[in-house]
Design an enzyme around this catalytic site. Structure first.
Site, PDB file in Angstrom:
ATOM      1  N   TYR A 196       0.836  -1.203   0.000  1.00  0.00           N
ATOM      2  CA  TYR A 196       0.000   0.000   0.000  1.00  0.00           C
ATOM      3  C   TYR A 196       0.871   1.253   0.000  1.00  0.00           C
ATOM      4  CZ  TYR A 196      -4.198  -2.720   1.315  1.00  0.00           C
ATOM      5  OH  TYR A 196      -5.259  -3.577   1.338  1.00  0.00           O
ATOM      6  N   GLU A 239     -13.822  -2.061   2.836  1.00  0.00           N
ATOM      7  CA  GLU A 239     -12.538  -2.763   2.736  1.00  0.00           C
ATOM      8  C   GLU A 239     -12.678  -4.156   3.326  1.00  0.00           C
ATOM      9  OE1 GLU A 239      -9.651  -2.175   1.136  1.00  0.00           O
ATOM     10  OE2 GLU A 239      -9.110  -4.153   1.932  1.00  0.00           O
ATOM     11  N   GLU A 249     -10.338   1.178  -7.367  1.00  0.00           N
ATOM     12  CA  GLU A 249      -9.050   1.044  -8.086  1.00  0.00           C
ATOM     13  C   GLU A 249      -8.646  -0.423  -8.020  1.00  0.00           C
ATOM     14  OE1 GLU A 249      -5.544   2.673  -6.385  1.00  0.00           O
ATOM     15  OE2 GLU A 249      -6.365   2.931  -4.381  1.00  0.00           O
ATOM     16  N   GLU A 252      -6.878  -8.298 -12.513  1.00  0.00           N
ATOM     17  CA  GLU A 252      -7.047  -8.488 -11.071  1.00  0.00           C
ATOM     18  C   GLU A 252      -8.534  -8.590 -10.707  1.00  0.00           C
ATOM     19  OE1 GLU A 252      -4.549  -5.740  -8.889  1.00  0.00           O
ATOM     20  OE2 GLU A 252      -2.779  -6.331 -10.031  1.00  0.00           O
TER      21      GLU A 252
END
Lengths: 637, 637
Positions: free
Chosen positions: B317, B383, B426, B435
């Site tokens: 990150y 998340e 994203e 992905e």
């Protein structure tokens, strides 16, 4: 021609229908009654085509649900139960279009195909035939088939390929589509060919023979290609007969006939077509000695003998001594040499040394030649294998007596008490020099008198580019580099040469460049040759065929070169050099083989490579050099 | 332009002589005095040429003895001792002719070459340069070199290849000979290139750039290609400068200059040429942020991220959040969307959901866009990584307060309390969809109001055929199928595209074909594309480069496509799809890529293949389909 009753050569016969039989059991009974072993039928009704949803006949949700879990309605199925499986091969839906420009049709075709395959596997159907390859792009077809057959084990997958394209009988367009498919599928061993014969046959034999290199499991003979004989019965033309017999002989495919929809042959009954095929099957060319000898060895990869490093076993001698031709030729060579070298009625005793006498067959050849020519001889029989040497002692004690002196020694090290007039050896391998005949005879050369001779006098290695799916797959099955860089002795069966063999190099004996003390080094036995072949049709190359020709003495030859093969001689099968990837050879291009025979202090090995150049000389393919410095294969000195 | 003092970018400089110095030590001292780090000199005197024995100058026995044990006379050697090894590269004898039509010359050439190599290895010479490839057939040259370098470990082997052929400056004939050699030698990693620049440079940039894909270890810059500047000093033309700097920048080769035999540049001193090269070396283009970020990653194969299956680490990150461009573009996209959707002075609170909020950078983008646009927002930050979620909690407590609601959930399963106006994510990989952004956003789509939007709005995958010896060898080093069928994320450096990238497929969001309950299955995310590239020069293809372009919102884009690359954005390197064998691509032929994105219940994967067709459409090469049913690589759902 006597009728061969060898049941092991009989092909199964099937009856193909494109009709949709709701009572398949009844159709099977009728077909069996008319002499067929099985039937070929669509798996499902054309109603299944609705899943393409071309006209939005299904609501979106049930379409989505079908896509998620493609399940048959019972009424969609022709082959409904496992009871029918053993006697049926299924035809996959002919409306499947995996390379449609429409993504939705591609997707539904894929799902429908997998649905049919799933069902076929579930009921353990013997086989499935994909109805036809698209004429244009077939990348997605290849991808789907290659992926779908992964889960198939019992059920065999066949792709129907017509022999010729109506638009171009002398080309090999259907083969090209098949070739694209299997290349994309990397020679997937689960994908086979159902070759459909057509009325027109190409006149160029190679366009037929190239099919011998393909994995044909079935041959379809439509009723429409039969002609009526003078009596009104359906028969096939001579070229068709020849080709079918060749296929039966080399590949033993399932034979599939169709019945005409309307009567096209006056006196034909429902069993006429299968009976005719059976008739052809019973009249295959008779098996030769060599075929019987080679049963089970066809296209089987054998490691070449290394008689210098390993001693042969009794059984091996036993087999090779049975060759009806080889020893005839040796006898003839010695006979002619004796006639040439010694006057009639002379008392001169010709000294013959047989180096590598084994269990003695060449000694016998020499004795027979001596008798027949009425020339006196004394024979030294040299052998390094202590087991074979026992047999030689028996022969001397029982038969040969004083005419033969036995010597237990390695010819490269022995010091003879006297020199010989004629040195006789049989050290040749399938490639001539590959069992180290040159090195052995260099060592034995000092036994020969000035003006003495060697039998054989010379030998030449030949090579040609070869297509063979079976050999390709046999090598690939090992999954390692070593096996791709090792030559094998192989009785060729399902193969096709891309062009006729060409000579690579020759060895002659005695070799004037070798001194009386023997050679200082072995560099004079190095060879390098580059040969180029013109290829007339689009073909694939899977490896290299190797042969030899040898001059024993003057016009007495032995050969395994296909064009000059000594008839009936079976001691040598050809040699096969694999290549690491199959090579595309477009029509009109040139295949070049670079071949080396190399040596160091301890070993002899070959390296080889292949390149393909186009009509304008452009480089299309260059393979890496194989077996660098003998890393995968060599023969020990 | 500031002078870069980065010593890690400085190339060594050598001085090449073709003279035969009996006092080599003295020559080395002089060369070092004139600013050279090492010298390049013949290893042996031309007297050694006698071993070819072309005029029978040696008696047969000593010739045979030499062949058996090739030993130097001390007086044959220029590089006489190991003391000189560290400061010298040897030139192999230029009379060696391994492809002579004369077998005896071939043999003696091979023995002499091995003799020189043996000596060089014995004294641990840094490098050896093979003087020139034959212009005709080079099969035996390739075989000998490939075999000889097996025993080399410390000493490097270079083949001198001129950049152009005097007879054809716009062709790539010397490259073709080099390419033949290394193809026959199967990309042997012990064989490198010493590229010799020539006075004429091809004007087609690709004929220069293709060398970036080659294993260049040294660049030879002969004095003769320097021109005199107005002051009389030797300098290079602008195109030469550009090309040399590019080579220095991408490959850091040893630079080798020669001194002119007669004075050709008035004011040149023995150090002028090396000084000029050093000057160019000091003026390379400055390193960008992305270069510093990527140090050590050039041409390195990284496995692509699988953020859906694996949780990212804090460090990952940290790195990605430093991208100076990506978040600017996201902010701009949200800003423009807010302006478009909400009137100025409106009290409407726009609901934004950030799905995959990570440690919060996109939340910050949205907050900044809200402030700048003076539009009110409420943000849900979703998340699934429990570790990153801790950081989000900190940010909410310390900075965001009530403007942000945190949600710990997987976006494919969460049921939102309300729907959003803007969904921000994203989830893109180097290939766009690799992905699983399509699958994630399909799942999150039910969060979006009628007429709500997704940022990004769409993304497109691009591909192009790529040449790269380094990438080829990096994949080959794994020696297994799996690594040949796995895509890698790679910072390209020593590569050359055969043609510009072309688009394969696109994904758009929200997807109208996905219902409000989410998709029943994932079949709508299957893609298949076939793209064809015209190739202008003879080249090799080693793999496929992949890129993406994405429309975030209207004209706000991010891209890693070379032609449209967002300047300075470093979050994505390109993706590289290997191919299992290098493919020959003749001038004027067409390369076709077939690419599939496929899916089943549990995974997503790509399959790909390559085919090459000649000018007349003839099929030259078809590769097998790679990664059949995701057998080697897939992304888990």
């Amino acid at each position: 021609m006597s009728e061969s009753m060898d049941m092991s050569r009989m092909c199964s016969i099937g009856l193909l229908t494109h009709d949709y039989y709701d009572d398949l059991d009844n159709f099977i009974v009728q077909a069996e009654g008319a002499g067929h072993d099985f039937v070929v039928t669509p798996i499902s009704h054309p109603t299944l085509r609705r899943v393409l949803n071309e006209e939005n006949t299904i609501d979106k949700e049930s379409q989505e649900n079908w896509k998620d879990r493609p399940v048959f309605d019972r009424k969609d199925l022709i082959i409904k139960s496992a009871d029918q499986s053993a006697r049926a091969i299924g035809l996959l839906a002919n409306w499947i279009h995996l390379d449609s420009p429409d993504a939705e049709i591609r997707l539904c075709s894929e799902l429908a195909l997998k649905q049919e395959i799933d069902w076929a596997c579930h009921i353990s159907l013997t086989g499935l035939i994909f109805p036809s390859l698209p004429t244009g792009s077939l990348y997605n077809t290849a991808r789907v088939i290659n992926s779908a057959v992964r889960s198939m084990s019992f059920t065999q997958f066949l792709v129907r390929v017509p022999l010729t394209d109506k638009s171009n009988v002398q080309g090999n367009i259907p083969w090209k589509q098949w070739n694209r498919l299997r290349t994309l599928a990397e020679y997937n061993t689960k994908i086979h060919v159902a070759l459909e014969l057509t009325s027109e046959l190409p006149t160029d034999e190679q366009l037929l023979d190239m099919w011998l290199a393909e994995p044909i499991k079935a041959v379809i003979v439509p009723a429409e290609i039969f002609v009526e004989n003078s009596k009104g019965y359906p028969v096939l033309s001579k070229p068709h007969q020849r080709f079918i017999k060749k296929l039966m002989d080399k590949m033993k495919p399932d034979m599939i006939v169709t019945l005409p929809t309307t009567s096209i042959h006056k006196l034909a009954t429902p069993s006429s077509y299968s009976e005719y095929i059976t008739y052809l099957n019973r009249h295959l060319p008779e098996l030769q000695d060599v075929d019987r000898f080679a049963t089970g060895y066809q296209d089987f990869l054998q490691a070449p003998l290394q008689p210098l490093m390993d001693n042969l076993e009794n059984q091996t001698y036993e087999v090779f001594e049975k060759d009806p031709i080889k020893y005839q030729q040796y006898e003839k060579a010695v006979y002619k040499a004796l006639l040439d070298r010694v006057e009639h009625d002379s008392d001169y005793v010709t000294t013959i040394m047989v180096v590598g006498a084994g269990r003695g067959p060449l000694v016998n050849c020499c004795l027979r030649a001596s008798e027949k020519s009425e020339r006196k001889v004394h024979i030294y029989a040299l052998e390094k294998n202590h087991n074979a040497f026992v047999t030689l002692q028996n022969a001397k004690a029982d038969i040969w007596g004083d005419k033969v002196t036995l010597v237990f020694a390695d010819m490269r090290k022995w010091n003879p008490p006297a020199k010989c007039d004629i040195l006789v050896s049989e050290l040749l391998g399938s490639f001539g020099d590959n069992e180290l005949s040159p090195e052995c005879l260099d060592g034995a050369q000092k036994f020969i008198k000035e003006n003495g001779i060697s039998i054989p006098a010379s030998y030449t290695a030949f090579a040609s580019p070869l297509a063979s799916t079976r050999l390709n797959n046999n090598v690939a099955a090992y999954k390692d580099l070593v096996h791709y860089e090792t030559p094998y002795v192989v009785m060729f069966q399902q193969v096709c040469e891309l062009a006729a063999p060409k000579p690579l190099w020759e060895f002659s004996h005695p070799n004037k460049h070798v001194g009386s003390d023997g050679p200082i080094n072995n560099l004079h036995n190095i060879r390098y040759s580059q040969v180029t072949f013109d290829v007339n049709h689009d073909m694939m190359m899977n490896g290299i065929a190797g042969y030899f020709e040898s001059v024993l003495y003057k016009d007495v030859m032995i050969s395994i070169h296909p064009k000059t093969h000594s008839p009936g001689m079976f001691s040598w099968f050809p040699i096969y050099f694999p290549i690491r990837t199959p090579v595309q050879v477009p029509q009109g291009s040139k295949v070049t083989l670079d071949f080396w025979r190399l040596t160091d202090e301890k070993k002899v090995w070959y390296e080889w490579t292949v390149s393909v150049h186009g009509k304008q000389g452009e480089e299309m393919t260059v393979l890496p050099i194989h077996n660098v410095h003998g890393r995968s294969y060599y023969v020990g000195l």
